[in-house]
Design an enzyme around this catalytic site. Structure first.
Site, PDB file in Angstrom:
ATOM      1  N   ALA A 155       0.828  -1.212   0.000  1.00 38.27           N
ATOM      2  CA  ALA A 155       0.000   0.000   0.000  1.00 38.27           C
ATOM      3  C   ALA A 155       0.860   1.258   0.000  1.00 38.27           C
ATOM      4  O   ALA A 155       0.629   2.181  -0.788  1.00 38.27           O
ATOM      5  CB  ALA A 155      -0.936  -0.004   1.213  1.00 38.27           C
ATOM      6  N   GLU A 156       1.869   1.311   0.870  1.00 36.20           N
ATOM      7  CA  GLU A 156       2.696   2.522   0.934  1.00 36.20           C
ATOM      8  C   GLU A 156       3.510   2.703  -0.334  1.00 36.20           C
ATOM      9  O   GLU A 156       3.706   3.818  -0.800  1.00 36.20           O
ATOM     10  CB  GLU A 156       3.610   2.527   2.160  1.00 36.20           C
ATOM     11  CG  GLU A 156       4.377   3.833   2.255  1.00 36.20           C
ATOM     12  CD  GLU A 156       4.795   4.234   3.644  1.00 36.20           C
ATOM     13  OE1 GLU A 156       5.504   5.247   3.749  1.00 36.20           O
ATOM     14  OE2 GLU A 156       4.432   3.556   4.621  1.00 36.20           O
ATOM     15  N   THR A 157       3.963   1.615  -0.908  1.00 33.90           N
ATOM     16  CA  THR A 157       4.711   1.713  -2.157  1.00 33.90           C
ATOM     17  C   THR A 157       3.845   2.322  -3.256  1.00 33.90           C
ATOM     18  O   THR A 157       4.245   3.284  -3.919  1.00 33.90           O
ATOM     19  CB  THR A 157       5.221   0.325  -2.595  1.00 33.90           C
ATOM     20  OG1 THR A 157       6.108  -0.180  -1.585  1.00 33.90           O
ATOM     21  CG2 THR A 157       5.952   0.389  -3.925  1.00 33.90           C
ATOM     22  N   SER A 205       2.808   6.000  -2.497  1.00 32.94           N
ATOM     23  CA  SER A 205       3.964   6.895  -2.600  1.00 32.94           C
ATOM     24  C   SER A 205       4.324   7.176  -4.052  1.00 32.94           C
ATOM     25  O   SER A 205       4.700   8.293  -4.399  1.00 32.94           O
ATOM     26  CB  SER A 205       5.177   6.290  -1.884  1.00 32.94           C
ATOM     27  OG  SER A 205       4.975   6.252  -0.490  1.00 32.94           O
TER      28      SER A 205
END
Length: 164
Positions: free
Chosen positions: A74-76, A79
């Site tokens: 999710a963060e990848t 971002s």
């Protein structure tokens, strides 16, 4: 695990970075952590980022997909979207990540799709839906990134999974 595909960037994004002397497709990756976890970015624009990750190798002791692995995916993805929204003049730095885990797959591939909820001058927030191979929701996540001035430095991979 960890092999990178060629990401399809919009031509105007490639040209924006090329004007700074940066070959964006050559430099792009999911970062060292994403590479170790087998994250592959399939599509990337400020409007939509799609990536996959294998369940195998990313499980917790019960054999289910680890919630932290879903958070990395999710963060990848969020971002990357924030980085592309901010453009070459900005660095996208994750400041808040929220994940709700709905089910724990034991095998196969999960796919995440990040779409913007807010794209401003100083922050960008993305919703990330992670599903299993049957299309069932595995995780719902939300990531907010702060967009900082790059200070003349191109954001060479600093947005991907960055938290400080």
């Amino acid at each position: 695990m960890g092999e990178q595909h060629s990401v399809k960037f919009p031509q105007e994004v490639i040209e924006e970075y090329a004007a700074l002397g940066v070959d964006l497709p050559a430099l792009f990756s999911a970062g060292h952590l994403g590479t170790r976890m087998g994250v592959q970015i399939l599509e990337a624009s400020a409007e939509r980022v799609v990536g996959t990750m294998p369940v195998e190798g990313n499980t917790q002791p019960y054999g289910l997909l680890h919630g932290g692995a879903s958070a990395v995916l999710a963060e990848t993805l969020g971002s990357v979207g924030a980085m592309l929204h901010g453009g070459a003049e900005k660095l996208a730095v994750g400041v808040d990540l929220n994940c709700t885990h709905h089910r724990g797959p034991r095998s196969g591939l999960v796919t995440g799709v990040a779409t913007p909820l807010h794209r401003g001058r100083s922050t960008a927030t993305y919703e990330i839906a992670i599903t299993d191979e049957q299309g069932k929701r595995v995780c719902s996540a939300r990531l907010t990134c702060m967009l900082r001035d790059a200070g003349g430095q191109p954001p060479l991979g600093t947005a991907v999974g960055a938290a400080s």
